[in-house]
Design a protein around this motif. Sequence first.
Motif, PDB file in Angstrom:
ATOM      1  N   ARG A 218       1.007  -1.125  -0.113  1.00 42.96           N
ATOM      2  CA  ARG A 218      -0.022  -0.193   0.080  1.00 42.96           C
ATOM      3  C   ARG A 218       0.772   1.450   0.012  1.00 42.96           C
ATOM      4  O   ARG A 218       0.477   2.401   0.203  1.00 42.96           O
ATOM      5  CB  ARG A 218      -1.078  -0.064   1.100  1.00 42.96           C
ATOM      6  N   LYS A 219       2.072   1.282  -0.227  1.00 46.43           N
ATOM      7  CA  LYS A 219       3.336   2.284  -0.038  1.00 46.43           C
ATOM      8  C   LYS A 219       2.951   3.249  -1.122  1.00 46.43           C
ATOM      9  O   LYS A 219       2.816   3.081  -2.176  1.00 46.43           O
ATOM     10  CB  LYS A 219       4.548   1.793  -0.175  1.00 46.43           C
ATOM     11  N   THR A 220       3.212   4.548  -0.778  1.00 42.06           N
ATOM     12  CA  THR A 220       2.886   5.836  -1.587  1.00 42.06           C
ATOM     13  C   THR A 220       4.305   6.013  -2.045  1.00 42.06           C
ATOM     14  O   THR A 220       5.362   5.965  -1.550  1.00 42.06           O
ATOM     15  CB  THR A 220       2.827   6.942  -0.498  1.00 42.06           C
TER      16      THR A 220
ATOM     17  N   LYS B 166       1.095   2.877  -4.824  1.00 41.01           N
ATOM     18  CA  LYS B 166      -0.014   1.772  -4.505  1.00 41.01           C
ATOM     19  C   LYS B 166      -0.951   2.500  -3.459  1.00 41.01           C
ATOM     20  O   LYS B 166      -1.777   1.877  -2.738  1.00 41.01           O
ATOM     21  CB  LYS B 166       0.608   0.816  -3.673  1.00 41.01           C
ATOM     22  N   THR B 167      -1.101   3.846  -3.216  1.00 38.71           N
ATOM     23  CA  THR B 167      -1.885   4.632  -2.386  1.00 38.71           C
ATOM     24  C   THR B 167      -3.310   4.555  -2.902  1.00 38.71           C
ATOM     25  O   THR B 167      -4.448   4.164  -1.970  1.00 38.71           O
ATOM     26  CB  THR B 167      -1.607   6.026  -2.404  1.00 38.71           C
ATOM     27  N   CYS B 168      -3.533   4.593  -4.141  1.00 36.77           N
ATOM     28  CA  CYS B 168      -5.331   4.616  -4.436  1.00 36.77           C
ATOM     29  C   CYS B 168      -5.277   3.472  -5.329  1.00 36.77           C
ATOM     30  O   CYS B 168      -5.082   3.343  -6.657  1.00 36.77           O
ATOM     31  CB  CYS B 168      -5.335   5.930  -5.349  1.00 36.77           C
ATOM     32  N   GLN B 169      -5.953   2.420  -4.743  1.00 41.23           N
ATOM     33  CA  GLN B 169      -6.109   1.201  -5.642  1.00 41.23           C
ATOM     34  C   GLN B 169      -7.413   0.782  -6.072  1.00 41.23           C
ATOM     35  O   GLN B 169      -7.753  -0.293  -6.760  1.00 41.23           O
ATOM     36  CB  GLN B 169      -5.650  -0.045  -4.757  1.00 41.23           C
ATOM     37  N   PHE B 170      -8.292   1.456  -5.639  1.00 39.25           N
ATOM     38  CA  PHE B 170      -9.644   1.240  -6.064  1.00 39.25           C
ATOM     39  C   PHE B 170     -10.618   2.258  -6.680  1.00 39.25           C
ATOM     40  O   PHE B 170     -10.563   3.457  -6.276  1.00 39.25           O
ATOM     41  CB  PHE B 170     -10.547   0.909  -4.721  1.00 39.25           C
TER      42      PHE B 170
END
Length: 224
Positions: free
Chosen positions: A110-112, A120-124
């Motif tokens: 989830r790392k920025t 990986k901040t905004c995955q959805f």
Amino acid sequence: MAKRGLVYPASLLLLLLLLSCFAEISFGKVLFSSLKRTLVVTASPKEGQASIIRATSNVIEFAVLKAGEDKITVNWGLNKTFPAGTDSAYKTIKVKLCYAPISQEDRAWRKTKEDLSKDKTCQFKIVSRAYTASDQSFEWTVERYVPLATYFVRAYAYDANDDPVAYGQSTDGKKTTNLFDIKAITGRHASLDIASICFSAFSVVSLFGFFYAEKRRAKSSQQK
């Protein structure tokens, strides 16, 4: 002939190196810091779904939203303080659900990252729409697969080449305000429980039917 055989691999490597450099120049990395925050974005649960469960002078916490059930209303539009023509290159708006820093700690997946291709901040994905100068709104039902975490919403503006050129988000620059929690689905879904009950009932009935048939068969054999 032996010398020429050594030249070709070296030439091929040189060619690949040049192509790689050219690709890096032509399709350079897009860094988050290079984007202007020209969009105003707000996100709020549907009225009546969230209630204050604790409030102090520094913190206000809201009840979590349930994945697969609750909804979020997202609004976005151009910040009117920017001069006319700021949005001339905007072609598409993509709105995404993003992890807050508190839910990124010790989670490399989830790392920025500054390089948006690796971020990986905004995955959805929430919604993607063609850009218009007028303010837009969208009501999104939280997807069932969204994991338990703390989130905010971010919108990216893309140009004709589908490269991000601007953004806006529902939180501040440090990503500490206007955050919300989403509660993931745990256990079995109601439909699965119903199916399980029906299957169990069918199994019991079948078992009794089997024993009854065997008993009659055995009784018939004795009479003969």
